[in-house]
Scaffold this motif. Sequence first.
Motif, PDB file in Angstrom:
ATOM      1  N   LYS A  16      55.450  18.368  58.194  1.00 53.68           N
ATOM      2  CA  LYS A  16      56.800  17.989  58.632  1.00 53.68           C
ATOM      3  C   LYS A  16      56.779  17.393  60.034  1.00 53.68           C
ATOM      4  CE  LYS A  16      58.011  22.279  58.051  1.00 53.68           C
ATOM      5  NZ  LYS A  16      56.809  22.791  57.394  1.00 53.68           N
ATOM      6  N   GLY A  17      55.944  17.994  60.916  1.00 51.34           N
ATOM      7  CA  GLY A  17      55.868  17.518  62.302  1.00 51.34           C
ATOM      8  C   GLY A  17      55.493  16.050  62.350  1.00 51.34           C
ATOM      9  N   LYS A  18      54.507  15.672  61.554  1.00 51.68           N
ATOM     10  CA  LYS A  18      54.066  14.273  61.540  1.00 51.68           C
ATOM     11  C   LYS A  18      55.203  13.354  61.078  1.00 51.68           C
ATOM     12  CE  LYS A  18      51.810  12.340  58.127  1.00 51.68           C
ATOM     13  NZ  LYS A  18      50.804  11.867  57.145  1.00 51.68           N
ATOM     14  N   ILE A  19      55.921  13.773  60.046  1.00 49.30           N
ATOM     15  CA  ILE A  19      57.006  12.931  59.514  1.00 49.30           C
ATOM     16  C   ILE A  19      58.137  12.801  60.527  1.00 49.30           C
ATOM     17  CG2 ILE A  19      58.704  12.699  57.636  1.00 49.30           C
ATOM     18  CD1 ILE A  19      55.688  12.381  56.907  1.00 49.30           C
ATOM     19  N   SER A 303      43.133  31.423  57.464  1.00 47.20           N
ATOM     20  CA  SER A 303      42.718  30.505  56.420  1.00 47.20           C
ATOM     21  C   SER A 303      43.866  30.387  55.417  1.00 47.20           C
ATOM     22  CB  SER A 303      41.459  31.118  55.816  1.00 47.20           C
ATOM     23  OG  SER A 303      41.154  30.532  54.619  1.00 47.20           O
ATOM     24  N   ARG A 304      44.250  29.141  55.084  1.00 41.40           N
ATOM     25  CA  ARG A 304      45.368  28.969  54.145  1.00 41.40           C
ATOM     26  C   ARG A 304      44.875  29.083  52.704  1.00 41.40           C
ATOM     27  NH1 ARG A 304      47.373  23.662  57.316  1.00 41.40           N
ATOM     28  NH2 ARG A 304      48.463  24.654  59.037  1.00 41.40           N
ATOM     29  N   ARG A 305      45.681  29.706  51.873  1.00 39.24           N
ATOM     30  CA  ARG A 305      45.387  29.755  50.436  1.00 39.24           C
ATOM     31  C   ARG A 305      45.674  28.362  49.867  1.00 39.24           C
ATOM     32  NH1 ARG A 305      49.485  34.441  49.148  1.00 39.24           N
ATOM     33  NH2 ARG A 305      48.723  34.243  47.008  1.00 39.24           N
ATOM     34  N   ASP A 332      44.882  11.705  50.905  1.00 35.29           N
ATOM     35  CA  ASP A 332      43.481  11.372  51.233  1.00 35.29           C
ATOM     36  C   ASP A 332      42.522  12.531  50.939  1.00 35.29           C
ATOM     37  OD1 ASP A 332      45.199  12.284  53.504  1.00 35.29           O
ATOM     38  OD2 ASP A 332      43.279  12.499  54.565  1.00 35.29           O
ATOM     39  N   ILE A 333      43.036  13.757  51.015  1.00 34.38           N
ATOM     40  CA  ILE A 333      42.173  14.943  50.848  1.00 34.38           C
ATOM     41  C   ILE A 333      41.691  15.083  49.396  1.00 34.38           C
ATOM     42  CG2 ILE A 333      42.111  17.479  51.132  1.00 34.38           C
ATOM     43  CD1 ILE A 333      42.305  15.797  53.778  1.00 34.38           C
ATOM     44  N   LEU A 334      42.405  14.471  48.468  1.00 33.51           N
ATOM     45  CA  LEU A 334      42.032  14.614  47.054  1.00 33.51           C
ATOM     46  C   LEU A 334      40.891  13.679  46.636  1.00 33.51           C
ATOM     47  CD1 LEU A 334      45.527  15.041  45.311  1.00 33.51           C
ATOM     48  CD2 LEU A 334      43.972  16.808  46.158  1.00 33.51           C
ATOM     49  N   VAL A 412      54.247   8.112  51.766  1.00 33.18           N
ATOM     50  CA  VAL A 412      52.937   8.653  51.384  1.00 33.18           C
ATOM     51  C   VAL A 412      52.080   8.771  52.640  1.00 33.18           C
ATOM     52  CG1 VAL A 412      50.855   8.269  50.000  1.00 33.18           C
ATOM     53  CG2 VAL A 412      53.087   7.599  49.081  1.00 33.18           C
ATOM     54  N   GLY A 413      51.431   9.920  52.814  1.00 36.45           N
ATOM     55  CA  GLY A 413      50.564  10.151  53.979  1.00 36.45           C
ATOM     56  C   GLY A 413      49.100  10.110  53.571  1.00 36.45           C
ATOM     57  N   VAL A 414      48.302   9.344  54.321  1.00 42.27           N
ATOM     58  CA  VAL A 414      46.879   9.217  53.998  1.00 42.27           C
ATOM     59  C   VAL A 414      45.997   9.630  55.186  1.00 42.27           C
ATOM     60  CG1 VAL A 414      47.204   7.486  52.198  1.00 42.27           C
ATOM     61  CG2 VAL A 414      46.967   6.736  54.579  1.00 42.27           C
ATOM     62  N   GLY A 415      46.584  10.326  56.148  1.00 45.50           N
ATOM     63  CA  GLY A 415      45.835  10.794  57.318  1.00 45.50           C
ATOM     64  C   GLY A 415      46.801  11.368  58.322  1.00 45.50           C
ATOM     65  N   PRO A 416      46.305  12.081  59.349  1.00 48.52           N
ATOM     66  CA  PRO A 416      47.197  12.771  60.277  1.00 48.52           C
ATOM     67  C   PRO A 416      47.858  11.885  61.344  1.00 48.52           C
ATOM     68  CG  PRO A 416      44.894  13.221  60.804  1.00 48.52           C
ATOM     69  CD  PRO A 416      44.890  12.398  59.555  1.00 48.52           C
ATOM     70  N   ALA A 417      47.388  10.665  61.528  1.00 48.81           N
ATOM     71  CA  ALA A 417      47.909   9.843  62.633  1.00 48.81           C
ATOM     72  C   ALA A 417      49.222   9.162  62.261  1.00 48.81           C
ATOM     73  CB  ALA A 417      46.865   8.807  63.029  1.00 48.81           C
TER      74      ALA A 417
HETATM   75  P1  GDP Z   1      54.027  21.309  59.481  1.00 51.30           P
HETATM   76  O1  GDP Z   1      54.114  22.748  59.867  1.00 51.30           O
HETATM   77  O2  GDP Z   1      54.757  21.019  58.217  1.00 51.30           O
HETATM   78  O3  GDP Z   1      54.432  20.365  60.587  1.00 51.30           O
HETATM   79  O4  GDP Z   1      52.487  21.044  59.171  1.00 51.30           O
HETATM   80  P2  GDP Z   1      51.235  21.549  60.046  1.00 51.30           P
HETATM   81  O5  GDP Z   1      51.142  20.731  61.268  1.00 51.30           O
HETATM   82  O6  GDP Z   1      51.234  23.014  60.197  1.00 51.30           O
HETATM   83  O7  GDP Z   1      50.039  21.243  59.045  1.00 51.30           O
HETATM   84  C1  GDP Z   1      49.805  19.958  58.539  1.00 51.30           C
HETATM   85  C2  GDP Z   1      48.387  19.514  58.913  1.00 51.30           C
HETATM   86  O8  GDP Z   1      48.030  18.395  58.139  1.00 51.30           O
HETATM   87  C3  GDP Z   1      48.259  19.078  60.354  1.00 51.30           C
HETATM   88  O9  GDP Z   1      46.999  19.406  60.821  1.00 51.30           O
HETATM   89  C4  GDP Z   1      48.425  17.552  60.263  1.00 51.30           C
HETATM   90  O10 GDP Z   1      47.783  16.868  61.322  1.00 51.30           O
HETATM   91  C5  GDP Z   1      47.753  17.269  58.962  1.00 51.30           C
HETATM   92  N1  GDP Z   1      48.276  16.114  58.212  1.00 51.30           N
HETATM   93  C6  GDP Z   1      49.570  15.746  58.022  1.00 51.30           C
HETATM   94  N2  GDP Z   1      49.647  14.701  57.164  1.00 51.30           N
HETATM   95  C7  GDP Z   1      48.388  14.405  56.797  1.00 51.30           C
HETATM   96  C8  GDP Z   1      47.806  13.449  55.882  1.00 51.30           C
HETATM   97  O11 GDP Z   1      48.497  12.661  55.235  1.00 51.30           O
HETATM   98  N3  GDP Z   1      46.444  13.482  55.749  1.00 51.30           N
HETATM   99  C9  GDP Z   1      45.665  14.364  56.439  1.00 51.30           C
HETATM  100  N4  GDP Z   1      44.338  14.323  56.243  1.00 51.30           N
HETATM  101  N5  GDP Z   1      46.170  15.272  57.293  1.00 51.30           N
HETATM  102  C10 GDP Z   1      47.507  15.299  57.464  1.00 51.30           C
END
Ligand code: GDP
Length: 424
Positions: A16-19, A303-305, A332-334, A412-417
């Motif tokens: 959510k933070g990234k979005i 550690s997340r389940r 991307d993780i899949l 769609v997210g393909v990485g954390p940036a």
């Molecule tokens: P929030 O609590 O919903 O904001 O999420 P968190 O920050 O706790 O966990 C999400 C993790 O996934 C963080 O480490 C992000 O940097 C990472 N992340 C978010 N979107 C993506 C994505 O599309 N791809 C990858 N590889 N990492 C992502």
Amino acid sequence: MPAGIVVGAQWGDEGKGKIIDILASQAEVVVRSQGGNNAGHTVEVNGEVYKLRLIPSGILYAGTLCCIGCGVVVDPKVLLGEIDSLQARGIDCKNLRIDPRAHVIMPWHPALDGMKEKALGDQNIGTTHSGIGPCYMDKDERTGLRMYDLCHPDIFREKARRAGEAKNALIEKIYGEAPLDLDSIIEEYIAYGERIRPMLADVSVLVYDALKQDKRVLFEGAQGTLLDIDIGTYPFVTSSHPISGGACIGTGIGPTAIDKVTGVAKAYTTRVGSGPFPTELFDEMGDRIREAGHEFGTVTGRSRRVGWLDTVILRHAVRTNGLTGLCINKLDILAGLGTLRVCTAYRHKDGHLVEEFPPALEELALCEPIYEDLPGFDEDITGCRSFEDLPENCQRYIERIEALTGCPVTMVGVGPARDQMFDR
Ligand code: GDP
Ligand code: IMO
Ligand code: MG
């Protein structure tokens, strides 16, 4: 009335933070309206990683007004620590406002959180030990302390002593632990109140005025739909309303202000803490996803389940939040996992098909996930910047999510940036 809500569609940590960070570039106001520092929102900008717990993720933009609404529970020590660490990194927090109605997490709240969890033994909830449940308990019992009280020493001294004495009795007599030193706590917290006082503002009024001026307002959800106190996997939930309706209550604005509700989900499922998780993986595949996705908690490092994507859960999120769109992160993780499994419904022990998430855990325990197998993909997709850039099997995965949830996948997210994200 241009307001959008971003909510977690699973058990939290969906990205959510990234979005919010991405959408905040188009918003003038970002509001947190529930939860507290149990949240951990990661934002990655130009290789810098920020982990926000209480402060809205919009803080990384210099001109954005960031508000903490009346429904949030605020630990003043954590808040000030977060402000200091952001400011040390050159992020100005002068645009942060806190509603005087928000409740204060006092030292007895995390203490009692820990004691209650210990007393529950192997039945524990697996809380973040931040004092969230005990603070909301006091709020609902109408004995809590609010930010207004914290910032007015005479009021605070009296109310904090009365509350602290009641908690010390509980700590000593029920849990058999040493009482807290109320004198030093009160003086310490009065000093926090002095620093916080200039940030107090009626967030309900600020947001209403912004909306009247046609400014874009974004509500940053914390936790996730399945952690909602009513709609989640009770009692393995948090003590607030992470669903979209919580944004209105926890800010003090009406639902007519909202025109968009985005549900954020991972392309698979994770959960921290205890409680049911129908598609959980206990095998090597689970370990592979956990490692690839760095699935270790932002707040507690736990550690997340990990498990396959569960569209019963996503349909529950679409309905209970009124989602207008889904954002699927971490696609991307899949990569490279081979066949991808998606849960489409549950099979009850008595044989009948369960398509909606059951209201009671006793019922859920009788359900087994039904999977559909979809072809996987091996390509590195972290450089993809449009839906058309994605390999065909990836596109099919997204389209299948849309068909099974009845909700469009709009991002769609393909990485954390910041740039590893595209609209659809
Ligand atoms: P929030 O609590 O919903 O904001 O999420 P968190 O920050 O706790 O966990 C999400 C993790 O996934 C963080 O480490 C992000 O940097 C990472 N992340 C978010 N979107 C993506 C994505 O599309 N791809 C990858 N590889 N990492 C992502
Ligand atoms: P964000 O905003 C994931 C979980 C805890 C525990 C339960 C109750 O980062 O998505 P609490 O401390 O709230 O009483 O714990 O809720 N939990 C979260 N899990 N992400 C979160 O926030 C969470 N906030 C609470 O692990 O199972
Ligand atoms: Mg998180």
